[in-house]
Design an enzyme around this catalytic site. Structure first.
Site, short mmCIF file in Angstrom:
data_model
loop_
_atom_site.label_atom_id
_atom_site.label_comp_id
_atom_site.label_asym_id
_atom_site.label_seq_id
_atom_site.Cartn_x
_atom_site.Cartn_y
_atom_site.Cartn_z
N GLU A 81 0.83 -1.21 0.00
CA GLU A 81 0.00 0.00 0.00
C GLU A 81 0.86 1.26 0.00
O GLU A 81 0.77 2.11 0.89
CB GLU A 81 -0.96 -0.01 1.21
CG GLU A 81 -1.92 -1.19 1.14
CD GLU A 81 -3.05 -1.16 2.19
OE1 GLU A 81 -2.97 -0.63 3.15
OE2 GLU A 81 -4.03 -1.71 2.03
N GLU A 114 -5.41 -8.41 -1.29
CA GLU A 114 -6.08 -8.24 0.00
C GLU A 114 -7.54 -7.93 -0.25
O GLU A 114 -7.86 -7.06 -1.07
CB GLU A 114 -5.50 -7.07 0.81
CG GLU A 114 -4.18 -7.35 1.45
CD GLU A 114 -3.76 -6.24 2.39
OE1 GLU A 114 -4.64 -5.63 3.05
OE2 GLU A 114 -2.55 -5.98 2.46
#
Ligand code: BG6
Length: 469
Positions: free
Chosen positions: A173, A365
Site C-alpha cells: 500500500e 487483500e
C-alpha cells in the site's frame, strides 16, 4: 450458482504480513520495527519501547507454528500464500551491510514448507515494518539514504530466494505513506509537524527504491515477476454536480499517481501540477529518473471499501476507520468498524486499473474484519461466519464479472486468511480469517487454531475454481 469462469491457473490463496502474525519480535536476532512500538495501531501514539500490551510482539506465534498453519492452508487447497519478510529480521537495524543469517534461514524454512505443499509464495518486501532504527536515526523515508538500505535488503532477498520465489511486491500500500507516515514510511516526526515537502520527498524516495528493486530483480532473479501494491479506493461523486465530479478526479489522481509511475516510468502531468501549486520542489536526480523507468510486471492491490467525494464543505465528514479521506456513501452498509461494503466497487476498480495500465492485476487483500464467536457444533469448536462467506462470495462474483469484462486477473488472496493482529487498531478481535486463533485483545488465549465455517466454503471455491460461487 453463477456462470462465472475463472482462468486456469488462477492463484487462489490468502495474505498476511510478518508484523501481524509472526510474533517472536526479539528472537532469531531480529531488531525492532516500527510496529513493535505501536500497541494501538495507527489510532494511538507510539511508545518509547515495546510494551506488553502490544499484541504484535507475540502475534499468533506464526514464527513457531508456520508448519501447522501452512498445512491448514494446504488443506483449503491454497495455490498461493502471501507473506512479508520482516525487514528487521534480515537487517536488524536496517543500515548494516551484512544480513542476519538466522533471519534468512527462517524464511528458507517457510519456503520449504510451502514447496512441500505445492503453494506458490507471494512475497512482500516491505509491509509496514520499517526497522525502528531507520525511523529514529534517519526519520525513515524522508532521508534519501533509505533508498540504498532498501536496495541492499531487496538485493539480499532476490539473491537468496530469487530461484524459489516468482511473485514479489515492493511496498505494501505504497499510497498510504502521506496518510500514515510512521507506519507506512517509518517517519518518526509526528504527522502534524511534517511539511508536505518532506512527505512528497519521502514518496519520491519510495518510488525510486521500488523501481530500483525491479531493476535489481531483472539482473539477479530474471524469472521474478515484480508488482507494485496500492490501496485501492474507488470513489463516487456524492451528487451528480460537476464540482463533485472534479473532487472525484482529484481524489483518484492522488491515489493513481503511484500506479501511473510504476507502470509508465515517470510522473504524470497532473501530479507535477499539484506539486507546483503546492510550491513543492522535489529533489529528483538524473539517476532517479532513470531508475523510475524500470516499470513493474503487474499491479497488485488491496480492496476493502469505496468512498464518496463532495465539494460541499458542509458535507466533508470523514468516515469511520478511513485513513484515506472521502465521505461515507449513503447507499452502502458498513462493517462493525465502519468500512463500507461495496462488492461492485471491486469490479469497477479492476476495470479502471486494467483500462488505465494494461498490466495483469492481482487482488492481494480483500476481506471482512468482524467479531467472531467460537461455538461448538457437533462437538467441534468452530465459528459460524455466514457474514464473512457472504462478503467474500459477493466480492468474488464481482471479480468474475471483471474477468468477463476482459480484465486480466492473476489471482486473489483473501486478507488475514488466518486471524491476526489488525494494522489500524492493533486488535485481535477484528478477525478476517478462515482459521480462528484463540487469542484475545487482552493477550489471553491458548493460540490454538480452529477451522471456521468459511474454511470449508473457501476450500470448495478453490476446488471448483470459482464455479461454486
Ligand atoms: C491493509 C493492510 O490496509 O488492510 C493490512 O495492508 C491490514 O496490513 C488490512 O491488516 C486490514 O486492515 P486492518 O486495520 O483491519 O487490519
Amino acid at each position: 450458482m453463477s456462470t462465472i469462469t475463472f482462468p486456469d491457473g488462477f492463484l487462489w490463496g490468502g495474505a498476511t504480513a510478518a508484523n501481524q502474525l509472526e510474533g517472536a519480535y526479539d528472537e532469531g536476532g531480529k531488531g525492532l520495527s516500527v510496529q513493535d512500538v505501536m500497541p494501538r495501531g495507527i489510532v494511538g501514539a507510539r511508545t518509547d519501547a515495546p510494551t506488553p500490551d502490544n499484541l504484535k510482539l507475540v502475534g499468533i506465534d506464526f514464527y513457531h507454528r508456520y508448519a501447522e498453519d501452512i498445512a491448514l492452508f494446504a488443506k483449503m487447497g491454497f495455490k498461493t500464500f502471501r507473506f512479508s519478510v520482516a525487514w528487521s529480521r534480515i537487517f536488524p537495524k536496517g543500515d548494516e551491510t551484512e544480513p542476519n543469517e538466522e533471519g534468512l534461514a527462517f524464511y528458507d524454512r517457510v519456503l520449504d514448507e510451502l514447496e512441500k505443499h505445492g503453494i506458490e509464495p507471494l512475497v512482500t518486501i516491505s509491509h509496514y515494518e520499517t526497522p525502528l532504527h531507520l525511523a529514529e536515526t534517519y526519520d525513515g523515508w524522508t532521508d534519501r539514504r533509505l533508498i540504498g538500505f532498501y536496495e541492499n535488503y531487496a538485493r539480499t532477498l532476490f539473491e537468496r530466494y530469487g530461484a524459489r520465489v516468482k511473485y514479489w511486491l515492493t511496498f505494501n500500500e505504497i499510497n498510504s505513506l502521506l496518510h500514515a507516515p510512521f507506519m507506512s514510511g517509518g517517519i518518526n516526526t509526528p504527522k502534524d509537524e511534517l511539511t508536505e515537502q518532506q512527505l512528497y520527498q519521502a514518496m519520491h524516495h519510495e518510488l525510486v527504491a521500488s523501481a530500483r528493486a525491479t531493476r535489481i530483480a531483472r539482473e539477479v532473479a530474471p524469472n521474478a515477476q515484480i508488482g507494485c501494491m496500492v490501496l485501492s479506493m474507488p470513489v463516487y461523486p456524492l451528487s451528480p454536480s460537476p464540482a463533485d465530479a472534479l473532487e472525484v478526479m482529484s481524489f483518484d489522481h492522488s491515489n493513481l499517481v503511484y500506479g501511473d509511475v510504476h507502470t509508465r516510468g515517470a510522473y504524470p502531468g497532473y501530479f507535477l501540477r499539484t506539486l507546483a501549486e503546492k510550491g513543492i520542489e522535489l529533489d529528483i536526480t538524473d539517476e532517479d529518473r532513470d531508475d523510475l523507468t524500470n516499470t513493474v510486471d503487474f499491479v497488485s492491490f488491496s480492496y476493502y471499501m469505496s468512498v464518496a467525494a463532495t465539494a460541499d464543505p458542509a458535507k466533508k465528514v470523514t468516515g469511520e476507520g478511513n485513513i484515506m479521506g472521502g465521505v461515507p456513501n449513503p447507499t452502502l452498509e458498513a462493517s462493525e468498524w465502519g468500512w463500507q461494503i461495496d462488492p461492485v466497487g471491486l469490479r469497477l476498480v479492476l476495470n479502471q486499473f486494467w483500462d488505465r495500465w494494461q498490466k495483469p492485476l492481482f487482488i492481494v487483500e480483500n476481506g471482512l474484519g468482524a467479531k467472531d464467536q467460537l461455538v461448538e457444533v457437533d462437538g467441534v469448536k468452530t465459528v459460524v461466519d455466514d457474514y464473512r462467506i457472504a462478503y467474500l462470495n459477493d466480492h468474488l462474483v464481482q471479480v468474475g464479472e471483471a474477468i468477463a469484462d476482459g480484465v486480466e486477473v492473476l489471482g486473489y488472496t483473501s486478507w488475514g486468511c488466518i486471524d491476526l493482529v489488525s494494522a489500524s487498531t492493533a486488535q485481535l478481535s477484528k478477525r478476517y480469517g478462515f482459521i480462528y486463533v484463540d487469542r484475545n485483545d487482552d493477550g489471553s488465549g491458548t493460540l490454538e487454531r480452529f477451522e471456521k465455517k468459511s474454511f470449508g466454503w473457501y476450500a470448495e471455491v478453490i476446488r471448483t475454481n470459482g464455479a461454486s460461487l
